[in-house]
Every structure is written in C-alpha cells, then in structure tokens.
Design a protein around this motif. Structure first.
Motif, short mmCIF file in Angstrom:
data_model
loop_
_atom_site.label_atom_id
_atom_site.label_comp_id
_atom_site.label_asym_id
_atom_site.label_seq_id
_atom_site.Cartn_x
_atom_site.Cartn_y
_atom_site.Cartn_z
N GLU A 59 -6.71 14.06 -8.79
CA GLU A 59 -7.73 13.62 -7.83
C GLU A 59 -8.90 12.91 -8.52
O GLU A 59 -9.37 11.88 -8.06
N ALA B 158 0.43 3.96 -2.84
CA ALA B 158 0.06 5.32 -2.45
C ALA B 158 1.00 6.34 -3.07
O ALA B 158 0.57 7.41 -3.53
N GLU B 159 2.28 6.01 -3.12
CA GLU B 159 3.25 6.91 -3.75
C GLU B 159 2.91 7.11 -5.23
O GLU B 159 2.93 8.23 -5.74
N MET C 111 -0.03 6.59 -6.71
CA MET C 111 -1.33 7.24 -6.89
C MET C 111 -1.30 8.72 -6.53
O MET C 111 -2.09 9.51 -7.05
N ALA C 112 -0.38 9.11 -5.68
CA ALA C 112 -0.26 10.52 -5.31
C ALA C 112 0.08 11.38 -6.52
O ALA C 112 -0.23 12.57 -6.54
N ARG D 152 -7.95 9.41 -9.47
CA ARG D 152 -7.89 8.53 -8.29
C ARG D 152 -9.28 8.08 -7.87
O ARG D 152 -9.51 6.93 -7.55
N GLN E 19 0.82 -1.21 0.00
CA GLN E 19 0.00 0.00 0.00
C GLN E 19 0.86 1.26 0.00
O GLN E 19 0.49 2.26 -0.63
N GLU E 20 2.00 1.22 0.66
CA GLU E 20 2.91 2.37 0.64
C GLU E 20 3.37 2.66 -0.78
O GLU E 20 3.35 3.81 -1.23
#
Length: 167
Positions: A132, A124-125, A127-128, A135, A120-121
């Motif tokens: 928006e 998340a990187e 997807m950041a 996402r 997930q880390e």
C-alpha cells in the motif's frame, strides 16, 4: 558507506533508469490493450493523434504536426487513416475555411475510453501486488511526473496566447 549530499544527481539517474524500464514494460501492456480495445487496428502513432486531439480540443494539421514533431505528409496520412475508420473528423475553420480542424468522433471517444479501461485493468492487477505505501508513493510521484510531461503537449489556450501578443 558514504552518504550522498541532498540534491545529488544519483537519485535522478536511478529514477530515470527505473522509468526507462517501466516504459518498456508499459509499451508491451499498451500494445496488448490497444489490440483488444477495438476491431479496427490503430497504430501507436494513430493513438497518439487521438490522445493529442482529445487533450487539445480541435487542432489544425499544422499544430498537430508540431506536437507530433512530424512532417505534414505523415500527419495527413495518419489523419486520413483515422478518418477512414471513423475515429477522426475534419471541419473547415470558422475564420479561415482553408484551415482544416480535427476533432474526435463519438467512435473515436469510445475507442479511447475502451483503450484506457483495458490498460487500467492491466495496471490495477500489477499494482495490486504492491504494498500500500508503495502504491501511494507511486501515485504521488506519477501525478507530478504527468504534469511535467503533459505541459509541452498542450497548446496554449486562446486567452493566454492573446495575452502574450503585443501589437
């Protein structure tokens, strides 16, 4: 440029192509996460066993083999290795002591928690870096996709299996 009718197979083909590319990239990310989640190395096949046992509660070897679409000797070897590293435990069945039920150990649950957290880390990187709105659309689409894929990987509940049986 002509318009395609609604329901055209073209968007499905495009989505499948993008999903295939995504899966290839995720396999690389997944391996990286698996390698950092635990000291004992766990293969992809062994990780699938852990995920299936976790999502189905206790399974017997036959049910696990059916879900993995694997031969009984292969399933037994996978489970032997997972038991040896302390991630899986075997218990005799309550109704039939010849039946062997599989369950995760606390160490197996911890391994899956760490693996998910690491993965997930990394996600998340990535997807950041997305807008928006992209996402949000991805989250909605992936939730529906996961529901469609996960259904066949779960055994029917004892209640629903009993309801479909006829004497």
């Amino acid at each position: 440029m002509s318009q395609r009718p609604i329901g055209s197979p073209r968007p499905v083909v495009s989505a499948v192509t993008h999903m295939s590319e995504l899966i290839e990239l995720l396999e690389v990310v997944w391996e990286r996460g698996r390698d950092t989640a635990s000291a004992p190395p766990v293969s992809s096949a062994q990780a699938r066993v852990l995920f299936l046992v976790e999502s189905n509660g206790r399974l017997n070897l036959r049910e696990l083999g059916r879900l993995l679409e694997a031969a009984p000797p292969s399933v037994t070897r996978l489970c032997d290795r997972l038991q040896a590293v302390g991630f899986l435990e075997r218990h005799p069945g309550a109704d039939d002591r010849r039946e062997v039920l599989l369950g995760l150990t606390p160490a197996g649950r911890t391994y899956l928690e760490r693996l998910r957290a690491r993965r997930q880390e990394v996600l998340a990187e990535a997807m950041a870096a997305m807008p928006e709105t992209s996402r949000a659309a991805l989250a909605t689409g992936l939730a529906d996709f996961c529901a469609a894929v996960a259904g066949p990987l779960r055994l029917p509940s004892p209640e629903s299996a009993a309801a479909t049986r006829t004497a």
